[in-house]
Design a protein around this motif. Structure first.
Motif, mmCIF file in Angstrom:
data_model
loop_
_atom_site.group_PDB
_atom_site.id
_atom_site.type_symbol
_atom_site.label_atom_id
_atom_site.label_comp_id
_atom_site.label_asym_id
_atom_site.label_seq_id
_atom_site.Cartn_x
_atom_site.Cartn_y
_atom_site.Cartn_z
ATOM 1 N N TRP A 150 -41.301 -30.842 8.809
ATOM 2 C CA TRP A 150 -41.056 -31.253 10.190
ATOM 3 C C TRP A 150 -39.739 -30.693 10.713
ATOM 4 O O TRP A 150 -39.676 -30.175 11.829
ATOM 5 C CB TRP A 150 -41.072 -32.774 10.285
ATOM 6 N N THR A 151 -38.670 -30.779 9.902
ATOM 7 C CA THR A 151 -37.376 -30.260 10.356
ATOM 8 C C THR A 151 -37.406 -28.740 10.473
ATOM 9 O O THR A 151 -36.738 -28.179 11.333
ATOM 10 C CB THR A 151 -36.231 -30.701 9.430
ATOM 11 N N GLN A 152 -38.174 -28.072 9.638
ATOM 12 C CA GLN A 152 -38.289 -26.618 9.751
ATOM 13 C C GLN A 152 -39.098 -26.228 10.973
ATOM 14 O O GLN A 152 -38.797 -25.229 11.624
ATOM 15 C CB GLN A 152 -38.932 -26.029 8.494
ATOM 16 N N SER A 153 -40.133 -26.994 11.286
ATOM 17 C CA SER A 153 -40.969 -26.651 12.436
ATOM 18 C C SER A 153 -40.247 -26.938 13.752
ATOM 19 O O SER A 153 -40.583 -26.351 14.771
ATOM 20 C CB SER A 153 -42.307 -27.382 12.372
ATOM 21 N N VAL A 154 -39.272 -27.849 13.740
ATOM 22 C CA VAL A 154 -38.465 -28.078 14.938
ATOM 23 C C VAL A 154 -37.584 -26.861 15.190
ATOM 24 O O VAL A 154 -37.404 -26.432 16.335
ATOM 25 C CB VAL A 154 -37.616 -29.362 14.784
ATOM 26 N N LYS A 155 -37.065 -26.280 14.111
ATOM 27 C CA LYS A 155 -36.190 -25.117 14.214
ATOM 28 C C LYS A 155 -36.980 -23.877 14.643
ATOM 29 O O LYS A 155 -36.531 -23.103 15.470
ATOM 30 C CB LYS A 155 -35.494 -24.878 12.866
ATOM 31 N N ALA A 156 -38.149 -23.678 14.070
ATOM 32 C CA ALA A 156 -39.010 -22.536 14.392
ATOM 33 C C ALA A 156 -40.425 -22.884 13.958
ATOM 34 O O ALA A 156 -40.624 -23.747 13.099
ATOM 35 C CB ALA A 156 -38.516 -21.290 13.646
ATOM 36 N N ALA A 157 -41.372 -22.210 14.517
ATOM 37 C CA ALA A 157 -42.768 -22.462 14.151
ATOM 38 C C ALA A 157 -42.957 -22.194 12.663
ATOM 39 O O ALA A 157 -42.530 -21.168 12.144
ATOM 40 C CB ALA A 157 -43.689 -21.579 14.975
ATOM 41 N N ALA A 158 -43.563 -23.140 11.975
ATOM 42 C CA ALA A 158 -43.741 -23.006 10.530
ATOM 43 C C ALA A 158 -45.199 -23.244 10.170
ATOM 44 O O ALA A 158 -45.846 -24.130 10.720
ATOM 45 C CB ALA A 158 -42.846 -24.004 9.797
#
Length: 161
Positions: free
Chosen positions: A119-127
Motif C-alpha cells: 500500500w505504501t509503495q503504491s501510494v508512491k508510484a503504481a505498483a
C-alpha cells in the motif's frame, strides 16, 4: 549458565543478526523466499518479553531497516510498530498457542505487513505484484517454529524472563 541483568544486549544482537540476514545477498532464485527476519525476531521478543521490547523498539528497528533496505523512511517503522502493538496486545493468548497455530498467526502478521508495504509503495508510484511477492510471508511462517525454538533457547541460556 550466565546470569544476565538485562535483556537489551541479547535483543540488540538478535535484531542486528536479523538485519544482516535481511540484507544478505541471496541468488535471485532464493531472494524471493527471504522473509522479514527483523519482523520475525520482533514478533518473538514482543511475545516473550513485552514489557522490555515494545512499540518503541519496533519503531527504532523499523527506521534502521528503512535505512538498510533503502525504502521510504518510515515504511518499516510503521509496519513493525503496528505488528508490535498487536503482538503485545495478544501476547498472553499467543504464548498458549501450539507452534503450528502460532505459525498461522505469524503468517497473518507477515501478510498484513506485506499488504501495508504494498500500500505504501503504491501510494508512491503504481505498483504491481505477482504471486511471488507473498512467498516471503509464507516462508517466514514455515520457519517460525525453528526460529521460536532457537530464540527461546537463547532467552533461557541468558536467563531472560
Amino acid at each position: 549458565m550466565p546470569q544476565s541483568s538485562s535483556a537489551y544486549p541479547v535483543v540488540f544482537v538478535s535484531l542486528m543478526l536479523a538485519m544482516v540476514m535481511r540484507i544478505l545477498p541471496f541468488p535471485h532464485e532464493l531472494s524471493v523466499y527471504n522473509p522479514d527476519w527483523v519482523l520475525l525476531c520482533l514478533i518473538y521478543w514482543n511475545m516473550a518479553i513485552p514489557e522490555r521490547v515494545g512499540v518503541g523498539t519496533a519503531w527504532f528497528a523499523g527506521l534502521l531497516a528503512d535505512v538498510l533496505t533503502g525504502r521510504l523512511m518510515g515504511q518499516h517503522a510503521l509496519i513493525y510498530s503496528l505488528t508490535a502493538y498487536f503482538c503485545i496486545r495478544l501476547h498472553r493468548r499467543l504464548r498458549l498457542y501450539p507452534l503450528s497455530q502460532q505459525a498461522m498467526t505469524v503468517l497473518g502478521l507477515l501478510l498484513t505487513g506485506q499488504v501495508l508495504m504494498f500500500w505504501t509503495q503504491s501510494v508512491k508510484a503504481a505498483a504491481n505484484v505477482d504471486a511471488r511477492y507473498w512467498l516471503p510471508s509464507l516462508f517466514g511462517a514455515i520457519l517460525w517454529p525453528f526460529l521460536f525454538v532457537l530464540l527461546r533457547r537463547v532467552r533461557r541460556y541468558f536467563n531472560i524472563f
